[in-house]
Design a protein around this motif. Structure first.
Motif, PDB file in Angstrom:
ATOM      1  N   ALA A   1     -85.282  10.121 -50.949  1.00 36.32           N
ATOM      2  CA  ALA A   1     -83.984  10.847 -51.120  1.00 36.32           C
ATOM      3  C   ALA A   1     -84.248  12.269 -50.792  1.00 36.32           C
ATOM      4  O   ALA A   1     -85.192  13.014 -51.261  1.00 36.32           O
ATOM      5  CB  ALA A   1     -83.351  10.595 -52.485  1.00 36.32           C
ATOM      6  N   LEU A   2     -83.138  12.974 -50.561  1.00 32.37           N
ATOM      7  CA  LEU A   2     -83.096  14.589 -50.514  1.00 32.37           C
ATOM      8  C   LEU A   2     -81.827  14.817 -51.341  1.00 32.37           C
ATOM      9  O   LEU A   2     -81.139  14.338 -51.665  1.00 32.37           O
ATOM     10  CB  LEU A   2     -82.648  14.727 -49.033  1.00 32.37           C
ATOM     11  CG  LEU A   2     -83.436  14.405 -47.778  1.00 32.37           C
ATOM     12  CD1 LEU A   2     -82.782  14.854 -46.501  1.00 32.37           C
ATOM     13  CD2 LEU A   2     -84.855  15.199 -48.039  1.00 32.37           C
ATOM     14  N   ILE A   3     -82.296  16.147 -52.014  1.00 31.70           N
ATOM     15  CA  ILE A   3     -81.150  16.438 -52.824  1.00 31.70           C
ATOM     16  C   ILE A   3     -80.879  17.847 -52.451  1.00 31.70           C
ATOM     17  O   ILE A   3     -81.501  18.878 -52.415  1.00 31.70           O
ATOM     18  CB  ILE A   3     -81.983  16.668 -54.467  1.00 31.70           C
ATOM     19  CG1 ILE A   3     -82.609  15.246 -54.857  1.00 31.70           C
ATOM     20  CG2 ILE A   3     -81.031  17.406 -55.375  1.00 31.70           C
ATOM     21  CD1 ILE A   3     -83.317  15.259 -56.058  1.00 31.70           C
ATOM     22  N   PHE A   4     -79.244  18.112 -52.698  1.00 31.68           N
ATOM     23  CA  PHE A   4     -78.715  19.218 -52.207  1.00 31.68           C
ATOM     24  C   PHE A   4     -77.649  19.575 -53.495  1.00 31.68           C
ATOM     25  O   PHE A   4     -76.766  18.699 -53.600  1.00 31.68           O
ATOM     26  CB  PHE A   4     -78.062  19.319 -50.901  1.00 31.68           C
ATOM     27  CG  PHE A   4     -77.211  20.481 -50.911  1.00 31.68           C
ATOM     28  CD1 PHE A   4     -77.414  21.820 -50.636  1.00 31.68           C
ATOM     29  CD2 PHE A   4     -75.644  20.404 -51.081  1.00 31.68           C
ATOM     30  CE1 PHE A   4     -76.821  22.811 -50.490  1.00 31.68           C
ATOM     31  CE2 PHE A   4     -74.938  21.436 -50.718  1.00 31.68           C
ATOM     32  CZ  PHE A   4     -75.406  22.588 -50.423  1.00 31.68           C
ATOM     33  N   ASN A   5     -78.032  20.692 -54.155  1.00 34.57           N
ATOM     34  CA  ASN A   5     -76.971  20.966 -55.182  1.00 34.57           C
ATOM     35  C   ASN A   5     -76.681  19.908 -56.251  1.00 34.57           C
ATOM     36  O   ASN A   5     -75.362  19.618 -56.354  1.00 34.57           O
ATOM     37  CB  ASN A   5     -75.387  21.544 -54.682  1.00 34.57           C
ATOM     38  CG  ASN A   5     -74.472  22.103 -55.594  1.00 34.57           C
ATOM     39  OD1 ASN A   5     -75.092  22.770 -56.728  1.00 34.57           O
ATOM     40  ND2 ASN A   5     -73.305  22.259 -55.207  1.00 34.57           N
ATOM     41  N   GLU A   6     -77.767  19.064 -56.656  1.00 32.79           N
ATOM     42  CA  GLU A   6     -77.541  18.027 -57.710  1.00 32.79           C
ATOM     43  C   GLU A   6     -77.044  16.910 -56.924  1.00 32.79           C
ATOM     44  O   GLU A   6     -76.573  15.921 -57.715  1.00 32.79           O
ATOM     45  CB  GLU A   6     -76.944  18.374 -58.944  1.00 32.79           C
ATOM     46  CG  GLU A   6     -77.787  19.565 -59.658  1.00 32.79           C
ATOM     47  CD  GLU A   6     -77.055  19.838 -61.001  1.00 32.79           C
ATOM     48  OE1 GLU A   6     -75.964  19.415 -61.148  1.00 32.79           O
ATOM     49  OE2 GLU A   6     -77.503  20.840 -61.514  1.00 32.79           O
ATOM     50  N   ILE A   7     -76.782  16.800 -55.355  1.00 31.43           N
ATOM     51  CA  ILE A   7     -76.218  15.597 -54.996  1.00 31.43           C
ATOM     52  C   ILE A   7     -77.172  14.975 -54.282  1.00 31.43           C
ATOM     53  O   ILE A   7     -78.115  15.602 -53.409  1.00 31.43           O
ATOM     54  CB  ILE A   7     -74.874  16.281 -54.000  1.00 31.43           C
ATOM     55  CG1 ILE A   7     -74.068  16.707 -54.894  1.00 31.43           C
ATOM     56  CG2 ILE A   7     -74.590  14.951 -53.126  1.00 31.43           C
ATOM     57  CD1 ILE A   7     -72.576  17.259 -53.925  1.00 31.43           C
ATOM     58  N   THR A   8     -77.702  13.664 -54.556  1.00 35.10           N
ATOM     59  CA  THR A   8     -78.733  12.873 -53.711  1.00 35.10           C
ATOM     60  C   THR A   8     -78.229  12.418 -52.679  1.00 35.10           C
ATOM     61  O   THR A   8     -77.127  11.635 -52.509  1.00 35.10           O
ATOM     62  CB  THR A   8     -79.264  11.795 -54.946  1.00 35.10           C
ATOM     63  OG1 THR A   8     -79.645  12.570 -56.024  1.00 35.10           O
ATOM     64  CG2 THR A   8     -80.306  10.893 -54.089  1.00 35.10           C
ATOM     65  N   LEU A   9     -78.933  12.599 -51.465  1.00 36.28           N
ATOM     66  CA  LEU A   9     -78.553  11.930 -50.269  1.00 36.28           C
ATOM     67  C   LEU A   9     -79.539  10.878 -49.771  1.00 36.28           C
ATOM     68  O   LEU A   9     -80.682  11.312 -50.039  1.00 36.28           O
ATOM     69  CB  LEU A   9     -78.612  13.016 -49.152  1.00 36.28           C
ATOM     70  CG  LEU A   9     -77.633  14.320 -49.361  1.00 36.28           C
ATOM     71  CD1 LEU A   9     -77.719  15.242 -48.180  1.00 36.28           C
ATOM     72  CD2 LEU A   9     -76.129  13.818 -49.399  1.00 36.28           C
ATOM     73  N   SER A  10     -79.294   9.842 -49.604  1.00 39.08           N
ATOM     74  CA  SER A  10     -80.190   8.818 -49.066  1.00 39.08           C
ATOM     75  C   SER A  10     -79.986   8.412 -47.402  1.00 39.08           C
ATOM     76  O   SER A  10     -79.203   7.701 -47.081  1.00 39.08           O
ATOM     77  CB  SER A  10     -79.760   7.483 -49.878  1.00 39.08           C
ATOM     78  OG  SER A  10     -79.559   7.684 -51.113  1.00 39.08           O
ATOM     79  N   PRO A  11     -80.806   9.134 -46.858  1.00 33.66           N
ATOM     80  CA  PRO A  11     -80.918   9.121 -45.455  1.00 33.66           C
ATOM     81  C   PRO A  11     -81.282   7.874 -44.660  1.00 33.66           C
ATOM     82  O   PRO A  11     -82.168   7.080 -45.589  1.00 33.66           O
ATOM     83  CB  PRO A  11     -81.765  10.399 -44.978  1.00 33.66           C
ATOM     84  CG  PRO A  11     -82.600  10.648 -45.889  1.00 33.66           C
ATOM     85  CD  PRO A  11     -81.964  10.204 -47.426  1.00 33.66           C
ATOM     86  N   VAL A  12     -80.769   7.560 -43.565  1.00 30.26           N
ATOM     87  CA  VAL A  12     -81.331   6.110 -43.103  1.00 30.26           C
ATOM     88  C   VAL A  12     -82.100   6.591 -42.000  1.00 30.26           C
ATOM     89  O   VAL A  12     -82.324   7.797 -41.339  1.00 30.26           O
ATOM     90  CB  VAL A  12     -80.075   5.261 -42.600  1.00 30.26           C
ATOM     91  CG1 VAL A  12     -79.078   4.908 -43.715  1.00 30.26           C
ATOM     92  CG2 VAL A  12     -79.426   5.886 -41.541  1.00 30.26           C
TER      93      VAL A  12
END
Length: 325
Positions: A4-15
């Motif tokens: 997972a990637l984290i930006f500004n405490e928002i977790t992004l789950s890339p495919v």
């Protein structure tokens, strides 16, 4: 499963798609501060000619949390590569858009470094760790606090009110949550608020005593005004003008009354003469109309002459005031 990637405490789950990391439009919207996913679609549709197939695709994807592969595809969704995410953020106008663009570039640089350090043909799955922003310190925020103070002073608003507006613009519960990377954007945001304030009017010159409600307002009523020699002479004439004008009107009306009396005798004789000479071209009514029409016209011209003289005097005196003479 992709890290997972984290930006500004928002977790992004890339495919993983075509051996690259792609971000769902729904997650991209959250990262950019949009509550409606359709905002991303609108940004793309308005600028579709600038996107390449390597930047965005519509694929079938299962609605499974944190899924990193493309097995069991169930519904269509738009996804963006990291470079596509960067282009979307270029069109976004949210407070975090600039920080997100820098973050995406940092992720791309990190991936490039990882790929060069790994096998000859690495994949994005080799990327480990999370990308996070650097917390700011009190010293880092000192220029921002000073600029907000200037904003509060210029807008005549409480400092706390301006400070709270800044926090709300960047979705911060506490200013300590502001990352170092966001401080330039915060400074630019506050400066834009200052630039939008109404500009103060330049110092106005002292109002000269010229006209009030369309009529001349004598400068002698302004005790700070010192008239020049020409102005003083004209002012003396102005102060004497009312008396002179009244006298002229009285003389003119007396002259008209005397004319009416003498003309009455002449008119009586003319009427009797017309009776003796019936073939004359004049009639009593024609003679009467002509006499009184001439009197009215003469009175109008006289009154207009007085008004013109008064106007000429006012203009001359006003010019002397304006020139300081």
């Amino acid at each position: 499963m992709t890290q997972a990637l984290i930006f500004n405490e928002i977790t992004l789950s890339p495919v993983t798609y075509q051996n690259s990391l792609w971000i769902r439009a729904t997650e991209l919207a959250r990262a950019l501060g949009y509550s409606d996913t359709r905002k991303i679609t609108h940004l793309y549709e308005r600028n579709a000619d600038e996107f390449t197939p390597e930047m965005t695709q519509v694929i079938e994807i299962a609605d499974v949390p944190e899924m990193g592969t493309l097995e069991n595809l169930r519904r269509k969704a738009r996804i963006f590569s990291l470079r596509g995410c960067h282009l979307v953020a270029m069109f976004a106008r949210t407070p975090v858009a600039k920080a997100f663009r820098r973050w995406v570039l940092d992720v791309l640089d990190k991936l490039d470094a990882e790929q060069h350090a790994a096998s000859p043909s690495p994949t994005p799955d080799d990327f480990t760790g999370t990308i996070s922003l650097t917390p700011s310190s009190v010293a880092d925020r000192k220029p921002l606090r000073a600029l907000v103070g200037s904003w509060a002073k210029l807008s005549n608003a409480p400092f706390d009110a301006c400070w709270n507006q800044l926090k709300a613009a960047f979705n911060l519960a506490n200013i300590k949550e502001l990352p170092q990377e966001w401080i330039p954007d915060a400074l630019a945001w506050v400066q834009a608020k200052i630039d939008a304030l109404p500009k103060a009017l330049p110092p106005q010159p002292e109002r000269l005593p010229l006209y009030r409600n369309g009529c001349f307002y004598p400068p002698h009523r302004n005790w700070r005004h010192v008239p020049g020699p020409q102005e003083a002479a004209l002012l003396e004439l102005w102060q004497d003008w009312t008396r002179r004008e009244a006298g002229l009107r009285q003389e003119f009306m007396a002259m008209l009354r005397e004319l009416d009396a003498r003309r009455g005798d002449l008119f009586s004789y003319a009427v009797s003469d017309l009776g003796r000479n019936a073939d004359t071209m004049f009639s009593p009514q024609c003679l009467l109309d002509s006499l009184f029409q001439s009197r009215t016209e003469a009175e109008q011209r006289f009154r207009q002459a007085l008004e013109d003289a008064s106007l000429h005097l006012r203009l001359s005196l006003n010019m002397a005031v304006a020139l300081g003479r």
